[in-house]
Design an enzyme around this catalytic site. Sequence first.
Site, PDB file in Angstrom:
ATOM      1  N   GLU A 163      -9.136   1.104  -4.726  1.00 27.28           N
ATOM      2  CA  GLU A 163      -7.960   1.522  -3.844  1.00 27.28           C
ATOM      3  C   GLU A 163      -6.884   1.629  -4.838  1.00 27.28           C
ATOM      4  O   GLU A 163      -5.992   0.919  -5.024  1.00 27.28           O
ATOM      5  CB  GLU A 163      -7.715  -0.124  -3.114  1.00 27.28           C
ATOM      6  CG  GLU A 163      -8.861  -0.242  -2.218  1.00 27.28           C
ATOM      7  CD  GLU A 163      -8.448  -1.643  -1.251  1.00 27.28           C
ATOM      8  OE1 GLU A 163      -7.005  -2.131  -1.357  1.00 27.28           O
ATOM      9  OE2 GLU A 163      -8.938  -2.178  -0.372  1.00 27.28           O
ATOM     10  N   ASP A 167       0.850  -1.349   0.063  1.00 28.02           N
ATOM     11  CA  ASP A 167      -0.122   0.031   0.050  1.00 28.02           C
ATOM     12  C   ASP A 167       0.861   1.212  -0.034  1.00 28.02           C
ATOM     13  O   ASP A 167       1.778   1.255   0.690  1.00 28.02           O
ATOM     14  CB  ASP A 167      -0.893  -0.020   1.118  1.00 28.02           C
ATOM     15  CG  ASP A 167      -1.937  -1.104   1.129  1.00 28.02           C
ATOM     16  OD1 ASP A 167      -2.245  -1.634  -0.089  1.00 28.02           O
ATOM     17  OD2 ASP A 167      -2.418  -1.231   2.256  1.00 28.02           O
ATOM     18  N   HIS A 201      -3.335   0.520  -3.636  1.00 31.11           N
ATOM     19  CA  HIS A 201      -2.921  -0.933  -3.374  1.00 31.11           C
ATOM     20  C   HIS A 201      -2.323  -1.381  -4.601  1.00 31.11           C
ATOM     21  O   HIS A 201      -3.217  -1.624  -5.462  1.00 31.11           O
ATOM     22  CB  HIS A 201      -4.066  -1.938  -2.993  1.00 31.11           C
ATOM     23  CG  HIS A 201      -3.873  -3.299  -2.742  1.00 31.11           C
ATOM     24  ND1 HIS A 201      -3.559  -3.651  -1.607  1.00 31.11           N
ATOM     25  CD2 HIS A 201      -3.978  -4.231  -3.533  1.00 31.11           C
ATOM     26  CE1 HIS A 201      -3.591  -5.147  -1.461  1.00 31.11           C
ATOM     27  NE2 HIS A 201      -3.516  -5.588  -2.787  1.00 31.11           N
TER      28      HIS A 201
END
Length: 180
Positions: free
Chosen positions: A149, A100, A152
């Site tokens: 996301e 991340d 990510h």
Amino acid sequence: MLFRSIGYRADDLVKPNVTFSFIGEHEKQLMRKEAAEALEKMFAEANEEGVQLAAVSGFRSYERQVQLYNAEIEASGIEYAQQSVAEPGKSEHQTGLTMDVSSAENNYQLNEDFGSTTAGQWLAQNSAEYGFIIRYPKGDEKTTGYMYEPWHIRYVGKAYATDMKKRGLTFEEYIQLATE
């Protein structure tokens, strides 16, 4: 994702030489060696172009996944937790191939706003050159099973990442093509 193993831990986990969003030693700094080396190259290139990236969370043991999943259920409920946090034993973080990423301009947060920052846009445009994909792209929530996301990234290797990007395919769609 089909990955599911309580005790799995890759034997080549290393700490990449990159900027982290926190101080101190933690297992979440780890990645598999090949992915860590690619992350180092990507961060160095971003830095040369004036973009400051920060690693936030890589490897997650099964035990840590249990903690995070239960905390998300307690904070937001089961329905939201199932879309935002992988069930224990199903997290890609356990593979050691994901990280991340955030930036100071986003206060090192992991949220959708990161995708609109200079760093988030740079990551989306350039990560494939280093073998990474944005694992959960915007607009593909039904395909991936997870919310967008932009932070990510998953290492799949340069050839696969550039091919997925060129074709506009998610990881799931690419795997489906490969198995047909």
